[in-house]
Scaffold this motif. Structure first.
Motif, PDB file in Angstrom:
ATOM      1  N   GLU A   5       0.819  -1.210   0.000  1.00 38.39           N
ATOM      2  CA  GLU A   5       0.000   0.000   0.000  1.00 38.39           C
ATOM      3  C   GLU A   5       0.857   1.267   0.000  1.00 38.39           C
ATOM      4  N   GLU A   6       1.985   1.247   0.734  1.00 36.84           N
ATOM      5  CA  GLU A   6       2.827   2.447   0.792  1.00 36.84           C
ATOM      6  C   GLU A   6       3.523   2.712  -0.535  1.00 36.84           C
ATOM      7  N   MET A   7       3.551   1.730  -1.441  1.00 35.55           N
ATOM      8  CA  MET A   7       4.236   1.897  -2.719  1.00 35.55           C
ATOM      9  C   MET A   7       3.299   2.361  -3.824  1.00 35.55           C
ATOM     10  N   ILE A   8       2.018   2.464  -3.540  1.00 38.37           N
ATOM     11  CA  ILE A   8       1.062   2.894  -4.563  1.00 38.37           C
ATOM     12  C   ILE A   8       1.231   4.389  -4.829  1.00 38.37           C
ATOM     13  N   LEU A   9       1.387   4.724  -6.081  1.00 37.35           N
ATOM     14  CA  LEU A   9       1.513   6.122  -6.483  1.00 37.35           C
ATOM     15  C   LEU A   9       0.441   6.422  -7.523  1.00 37.35           C
ATOM     16  N   SER A  64       2.699  14.488  -9.334  1.00 40.60           N
ATOM     17  CA  SER A  64       3.152  15.743  -8.740  1.00 40.60           C
ATOM     18  C   SER A  64       4.357  15.457  -7.852  1.00 40.60           C
ATOM     19  N   GLY A  65       5.406  16.283  -7.978  1.00 37.93           N
ATOM     20  CA  GLY A  65       6.625  16.029  -7.222  1.00 37.93           C
ATOM     21  C   GLY A  65       7.554  17.213  -7.221  1.00 37.93           C
ATOM     22  N   ILE A  66       8.838  16.948  -6.988  1.00 43.98           N
ATOM     23  CA  ILE A  66       9.857  17.995  -6.930  1.00 43.98           C
ATOM     24  C   ILE A  66      11.124  17.509  -7.614  1.00 43.98           C
ATOM     25  N   VAL A  67      11.760  18.399  -8.363  1.00 42.39           N
ATOM     26  CA  VAL A  67      12.997  18.052  -9.063  1.00 42.39           C
ATOM     27  C   VAL A  67      14.125  17.994  -8.035  1.00 42.39           C
ATOM     28  N   THR A  68      14.739  16.816  -7.894  1.00 41.84           N
ATOM     29  CA  THR A  68      15.793  16.627  -6.888  1.00 41.84           C
ATOM     30  C   THR A  68      17.180  16.543  -7.505  1.00 41.84           C
ATOM     31  N   GLY A  69      17.255  16.596  -8.827  1.00 36.78           N
ATOM     32  CA  GLY A  69      18.575  16.548  -9.442  1.00 36.78           C
ATOM     33  C   GLY A  69      18.548  16.914 -10.909  1.00 36.78           C
ATOM     34  N   VAL A  70      19.518  17.722 -11.324  1.00 32.09           N
ATOM     35  CA  VAL A  70      19.757  18.036 -12.732  1.00 32.09           C
ATOM     36  C   VAL A  70      21.272  18.057 -12.908  1.00 32.09           C
ATOM     37  N   GLY A  71      21.779  17.262 -13.840  1.00 36.41           N
ATOM     38  CA  GLY A  71      23.225  17.209 -14.011  1.00 36.41           C
ATOM     39  C   GLY A  71      23.617  16.550 -15.309  1.00 36.41           C
ATOM     40  N   ASN A  72      24.941  16.367 -15.468  1.00 33.97           N
ATOM     41  CA  ASN A  72      25.493  15.747 -16.677  1.00 33.97           C
ATOM     42  C   ASN A  72      26.231  14.477 -16.282  1.00 33.97           C
ATOM     43  N   ASP A  73      25.677  13.341 -16.651  1.00 36.31           N
ATOM     44  CA  ASP A  73      26.227  12.037 -16.295  1.00 36.31           C
ATOM     45  C   ASP A  73      27.122  11.534 -17.425  1.00 36.31           C
ATOM     46  N   PRO A  74      28.279  10.920 -17.123  1.00 33.81           N
ATOM     47  CA  PRO A  74      29.169  10.441 -18.189  1.00 33.81           C
ATOM     48  C   PRO A  74      28.563   9.357 -19.071  1.00 33.81           C
ATOM     49  N   VAL A  75      27.572   8.634 -18.555  1.00 34.58           N
ATOM     50  CA  VAL A  75      26.936   7.555 -19.334  1.00 34.58           C
ATOM     51  C   VAL A  75      25.650   8.041 -19.999  1.00 34.58           C
ATOM     52  N   GLN A  86       7.973   8.659  -2.281  1.00 27.08           N
ATOM     53  CA  GLN A  86       9.218   7.953  -1.964  1.00 27.08           C
ATOM     54  C   GLN A  86       9.908   7.390  -3.209  1.00 27.08           C
ATOM     55  N   TYR A  87       9.385   7.731  -4.373  1.00 25.14           N
ATOM     56  CA  TYR A  87      10.010   7.316  -5.634  1.00 25.14           C
ATOM     57  C   TYR A  87      10.898   8.428  -6.174  1.00 25.14           C
ATOM     58  N   GLU A  88      11.934   8.045  -6.893  1.00 23.36           N
ATOM     59  CA  GLU A  88      12.717   8.979  -7.692  1.00 23.36           C
ATOM     60  C   GLU A  88      12.827   8.413  -9.108  1.00 23.36           C
ATOM     61  N   MET A  89      12.451   9.226 -10.079  1.00 24.37           N
ATOM     62  CA  MET A  89      12.451   8.822 -11.478  1.00 24.37           C
ATOM     63  C   MET A  89      13.437   9.711 -12.234  1.00 24.37           C
ATOM     64  N   THR A  90      14.366   9.098 -12.956  1.00 17.71           N
ATOM     65  CA  THR A  90      15.407   9.841 -13.667  1.00 17.71           C
ATOM     66  C   THR A  90      15.230   9.704 -15.175  1.00 17.71           C
ATOM     67  N   TYR A  91      15.269  10.850 -15.869  1.00 15.17           N
ATOM     68  CA  TYR A  91      15.289  10.880 -17.332  1.00 15.17           C
ATOM     69  C   TYR A  91      16.718  11.181 -17.773  1.00 15.17           C
ATOM     70  N   PHE A 124      12.970   3.313  -5.406  1.00 13.66           N
ATOM     71  CA  PHE A 124      12.012   3.477  -4.309  1.00 13.66           C
ATOM     72  C   PHE A 124      12.776   3.349  -3.003  1.00 13.66           C
ATOM     73  N   LYS A 125      12.735   4.399  -2.168  1.00 10.18           N
ATOM     74  CA  LYS A 125      13.529   4.447  -0.936  1.00 10.18           C
ATOM     75  C   LYS A 125      14.986   4.124  -1.238  1.00 10.18           C
ATOM     76  N   ASN A 126      15.454   4.669  -2.365  1.00  5.17           N
ATOM     77  CA  ASN A 126      16.836   4.519  -2.821  1.00  5.17           C
ATOM     78  C   ASN A 126      17.175   3.103  -3.296  1.00  5.17           C
ATOM     79  N   GLU A 127      16.155   2.250  -3.454  1.00  7.95           N
ATOM     80  CA  GLU A 127      16.385   0.902  -3.991  1.00  7.95           C
ATOM     81  C   GLU A 127      15.938   0.867  -5.446  1.00  7.95           C
ATOM     82  N   GLU A 128      16.818   0.378  -6.317  1.00 11.04           N
ATOM     83  CA  GLU A 128      16.538   0.372  -7.752  1.00 11.04           C
ATOM     84  C   GLU A 128      15.395  -0.580  -8.105  1.00 11.04           C
ATOM     85  N   LEU A 129      14.525  -0.112  -9.014  1.00 11.28           N
ATOM     86  CA  LEU A 129      13.406  -0.917  -9.495  1.00 11.28           C
ATOM     87  C   LEU A 129      13.474  -1.038 -11.008  1.00 11.28           C
ATOM     88  N   ASN A 130      12.812  -2.046 -11.542  1.00 14.60           N
ATOM     89  CA  ASN A 130      12.610  -2.149 -12.983  1.00 14.60           C
ATOM     90  C   ASN A 130      11.559  -1.099 -13.360  1.00 14.60           C
TER      91      ASN A 130
END
Length: 276
Positions: A5-9, A64-75, A86-91, A124-130
């Motif tokens: 239930e806590e993982m439902i977004l 609805s959320g907040i931008v927690t990071g913008v940067g340039n990754d080598p990969v 509690q999710y973080e989604m990266t583009y 999710f809570k800093n654990e990688e998901l598919n």
């Protein structure tokens, strides 16, 4: 994965994907999550996300959320991370970022522009998901809300405030041309291979200045479909802007690709041909 239930977004925008494909085209992965084989060398590697071949696509926030990071990754090149509860989604592999670090975003709001492709990673809570499981969970929630009679569909465009342009009779043809050429148009604008005519730029500047003075903007909550929050009183302004932007896109097609609307007369075509 089984979602507790806590993982439902919930996605208030009604979208589970951050981009739209043209009508009739299915969304297809170019690279999946997990162990993969390099297409040329055959070397095994672990892919920490999913990739799509979407070039110069507008990308939206899925909730609805907040931008927690913008940067340039080598990969993954230019990246943007958005926290949803509690999710973080990266583009990744972006060509432009519209929502900067610390900015709050609404579900469906345009936040970035993809480059040659799009990489998506989810934690999710800093654990990688598919990411596929995450997007599938969002899709299931959206279907459940709809079946229960909920209203999760964006409120814009409003059928009662449909914006008409001078190109209604060519609408279908122009939309087909946009699907084919809009990524090239955007890319040429970004690298300076094509510049907006001075008269068009001045007209747009004047229209937006007048719109701001008359308080046309942010009458509604901004969203991906309506980033300026336009309401009924802004219909004349929106019509003028669309006419200018469509005219410039057609101007670009004529000058850079020698492509014209089928209804365009020969005299008009010759006028384009004489332009420097």
């Amino acid at each position: 994965m089984k979602y507790t239930e806590e993982m439902i977004l919930h996605s208030e925008s009604g979208y589970c994907m951050p981009f739209d494909e043209p009508q009739g085209k299915d969304v297809e992965l170019s690279l999946g999550y997990g162990e993969q084989a390099h297409p040329e060398t055959g070397e095994k590697f672990f892919h920490h996300g999913i990739d799509f071949n979407v070039r110069c696509y507008m990308l939206s926030a899925v909730a609805s959320g907040i931008v927690t990071g913008v940067g340039n990754d080598p990969v993954h090149g230019i990246c943007q991370t958005i926290r949803y509860d509690q999710y973080e989604m990266t583009y990744g592999h972006l060509s432009n970022v519209f929502a900067q670090f610390g900015q709050r975003v609404k579900a469906g709001q345009t936040v970035a522009l993809s480059g040659d492709r799009l990489h998506i990673g989810v934690r999710f809570k800093n654990e990688e998901l598919n990411p596929i499981e995450f997007l599938t969970m969002l899709y299931g929630n959206i279907r459940a809300v709809r079946q229960a009679g909920g209203h999760d569909v964006p409120a814009f465009p409003d059928p009662e405030m449909e914006v008409k342009t001078d190109y209604e009779r060519n609408k279908k043809e122009i939309e087909e041309l946009m699907i084919r050429f809009l990524p090239h148009y955007m890319e040429d604008l970004q690298r300076g291979a094509y510049t907006l005519p001075e008269r068009t730029e001045q007209s747009l500047r004047h229209i937006f200045t007048m719109g701001a003075m008359k308080e046309y903007f942010y009458e509604r909550m901004p969203s991906m479909e309506n980033p300026l929050g336009l309401g009924h009183k802004a219909i004349p302004l929106a019509s003028k802007v669309q006419n200018l932007l469509i005219a410039d896109f057609l101007n670009y097609l004529a000058l850079r690709h020698d492509v014209y609307l089928s209804t365009l007369g020969e005299a008009v075509k010759k006028n384009f041909m004489t332009k420097p």
